[in-house]
Design an enzyme around this catalytic site. Structure first.
Site, PDB file in Angstrom:
ATOM      1  N   HIS A  68       5.382   4.057  -1.475  1.00 39.52           N
ATOM      2  CA  HIS A  68       6.591   3.231  -1.548  1.00 39.52           C
ATOM      3  C   HIS A  68       7.817   4.011  -1.072  1.00 39.52           C
ATOM      4  O   HIS A  68       8.695   3.459  -0.416  1.00 39.52           O
ATOM      5  CB  HIS A  68       6.832   2.749  -2.980  1.00 39.52           C
ATOM      6  CG  HIS A  68       5.937   1.631  -3.406  1.00 39.52           C
ATOM      7  ND1 HIS A  68       5.748   0.486  -2.652  1.00 39.52           N
ATOM      8  CD2 HIS A  68       5.167   1.464  -4.513  1.00 39.52           C
ATOM      9  CE1 HIS A  68       4.912  -0.322  -3.287  1.00 39.52           C
ATOM     10  NE2 HIS A  68       4.532   0.242  -4.415  1.00 39.52           N
ATOM     11  N   HIS A 112       3.010  -3.215  -0.726  1.00 43.25           N
ATOM     12  CA  HIS A 112       1.664  -3.443  -1.251  1.00 43.25           C
ATOM     13  C   HIS A 112       0.773  -4.006  -0.151  1.00 43.25           C
ATOM     14  O   HIS A 112       1.231  -4.764   0.706  1.00 43.25           O
ATOM     15  CB  HIS A 112       1.715  -4.374  -2.459  1.00 43.25           C
ATOM     16  CG  HIS A 112       2.229  -3.668  -3.669  1.00 43.25           C
ATOM     17  ND1 HIS A 112       2.864  -4.302  -4.699  1.00 43.25           N
ATOM     18  CD2 HIS A 112       2.193  -2.348  -3.994  1.00 43.25           C
ATOM     19  CE1 HIS A 112       3.205  -3.399  -5.613  1.00 43.25           C
ATOM     20  NE2 HIS A 112       2.807  -2.210  -5.201  1.00 43.25           N
ATOM     21  N   CYS A 113      -0.492  -3.611  -0.209  1.00 45.84           N
ATOM     22  CA  CYS A 113      -1.456  -3.972   0.816  1.00 45.84           C
ATOM     23  C   CYS A 113      -2.458  -4.948   0.203  1.00 45.84           C
ATOM     24  O   CYS A 113      -2.829  -4.824  -0.955  1.00 45.84           O
ATOM     25  CB  CYS A 113      -2.158  -2.697   1.279  1.00 45.84           C
ATOM     26  SG  CYS A 113      -3.380  -2.951   2.559  1.00 45.84           S
ATOM     27  N   CYS A 164      -5.819   2.432   3.631  1.00 44.36           N
ATOM     28  CA  CYS A 164      -6.555   1.742   4.696  1.00 44.36           C
ATOM     29  C   CYS A 164      -6.015   2.215   6.061  1.00 44.36           C
ATOM     30  O   CYS A 164      -5.007   2.913   6.129  1.00 44.36           O
ATOM     31  CB  CYS A 164      -6.413   0.222   4.558  1.00 44.36           C
ATOM     32  SG  CYS A 164      -4.768  -0.408   4.982  1.00 44.36           S
ATOM     33  N   CYS A 194      -7.674  -0.144  -0.521  1.00 39.16           N
ATOM     34  CA  CYS A 194      -6.525   0.637  -0.041  1.00 39.16           C
ATOM     35  C   CYS A 194      -5.683   1.058  -1.240  1.00 39.16           C
ATOM     36  O   CYS A 194      -5.467   0.272  -2.162  1.00 39.16           O
ATOM     37  CB  CYS A 194      -5.680  -0.195   0.921  1.00 39.16           C
ATOM     38  SG  CYS A 194      -4.157   0.643   1.435  1.00 39.16           S
ATOM     39  N   HIS A 207       0.292   6.413  -4.515  1.00 38.69           N
ATOM     40  CA  HIS A 207       0.745   5.024  -4.321  1.00 38.69           C
ATOM     41  C   HIS A 207       2.283   4.973  -4.347  1.00 38.69           C
ATOM     42  O   HIS A 207       2.899   4.379  -3.456  1.00 38.69           O
ATOM     43  CB  HIS A 207       0.145   4.139  -5.428  1.00 38.69           C
ATOM     44  CG  HIS A 207       0.621   2.722  -5.409  1.00 38.69           C
ATOM     45  ND1 HIS A 207      -0.122   1.696  -4.858  1.00 38.69           N
ATOM     46  CD2 HIS A 207       1.759   2.145  -5.866  1.00 38.69           C
ATOM     47  CE1 HIS A 207       0.553   0.558  -4.984  1.00 38.69           C
ATOM     48  NE2 HIS A 207       1.700   0.801  -5.591  1.00 38.69           N
ATOM     49  N   GLU A 208       2.877   5.598  -5.350  1.00 37.75           N
ATOM     50  CA  GLU A 208       4.346   5.564  -5.453  1.00 37.75           C
ATOM     51  C   GLU A 208       4.996   6.315  -4.286  1.00 37.75           C
ATOM     52  O   GLU A 208       6.030   5.898  -3.776  1.00 37.75           O
ATOM     53  CB  GLU A 208       4.809   6.151  -6.796  1.00 37.75           C
ATOM     54  CG  GLU A 208       4.324   5.394  -8.036  1.00 37.75           C
ATOM     55  CD  GLU A 208       4.631   3.901  -8.030  1.00 37.75           C
ATOM     56  OE1 GLU A 208       5.601   3.473  -7.377  1.00 37.75           O
ATOM     57  OE2 GLU A 208       3.865   3.149  -8.671  1.00 37.75           O
TER      58      GLU A 208
HETATM   59 ZN   LIG Z   1       3.276  -0.439  -5.904  1.00 29.99          ZN
HETATM   60 ZN   LIG Z   2      -3.451  -0.671   3.149  1.00 30.46          ZN
END
Ligand SMILES: [Zn+2]
Ligand SMILES: [Zn+2]
Length: 182
Positions: A138, A144-145, A169, A150, A134-135
């Site tokens: 970024h 953010h989704c 996703c 996702c 996740h990071e």
């Molecule tokens: Zn985040």
């Molecule tokens: Zn997404």
């Protein structure tokens, strides 16, 4: 197409289980088709300890990392065992500057279940991989989704994190691929 793969450095700080950086690296290689390498461990970031909160300031650590010279890596993910915070949140699982080079992952709150019992290690490792990817998203400028299915969906707590899958996703995957070609 340029076939030169970018290398992501995984940098352990302080006392963290040796297997965790390997699992993070493995997931980056498997899911994102990037190279990943483990950097020799660094010391715990004592300079970032906030004496009032007894937590470590993620912003201070990021600033410090930015002055380091890890030139062999496109992006670097620091892995910590200490509790990280940013001023607006009581804690964070991870932190990264949007589009930046350095990201942080804290294992501190990933080891236990929301009820306080100890999490099986497979789930603990999976959480660490999720936060790291996740990071990293970024760092490649993914925001953010809204899609709960996702990995770029924002996780405010362990329940959210456990519900979040370990993949992006379609939309975020496409964005990621584009970002890697740039
Ligand atoms: Zn985040
Ligand atoms: Zn997404």
């Amino acid at each position: 197409m340029d076939s030169k793969k970018q290398t992501i450095g995984i940098m352990p700080f302080g006392e963290i289980p040796e297997i965790v950086p390997k699992i993070i690296a493995g997931n980056i290689i498997a899911y994102l088709n990037l190279l990943a390498e483990i950097i020799p461990p660094a010391e715990n970031p004592d300079y970032a300890l906030n004496g009032k909160r007894l937590q470590y300031d993620a912003g201070t650590i990021l600033m410090n990392l930015e002055s380091s010279c890890l030139n062999n890596y496109e992006k670097v993910i620091g892995v910590f065992d200490v509790d990280l915070f940013v001023p607006i949140f009581s804690y964070v699982f991870g932190e990264a500057k949007q589009g930046g080079k350095y990201a942080l992952v804290s294992l501190f709150r990933l080891k236990n279940n929301p009820d306080g019992s100890i999490t099986p290690s497979s789930i603990f490792y999976e959480r660490a991989a999720k936060v790291a990817l996740h990071e990293l998203g970024h760092l490649y400028n993914l925001f953010h989704c809204e899609d709960k299915r996702c990995l770029m969906h924002f996780s405010g707590g362990l329940e959210d994190l456990d519900e979040t899958p370990l993949y992006f996703c379609r939309y975020c995957t496409a964005f990621f691929k584009d970002a890697l070609l740039r």
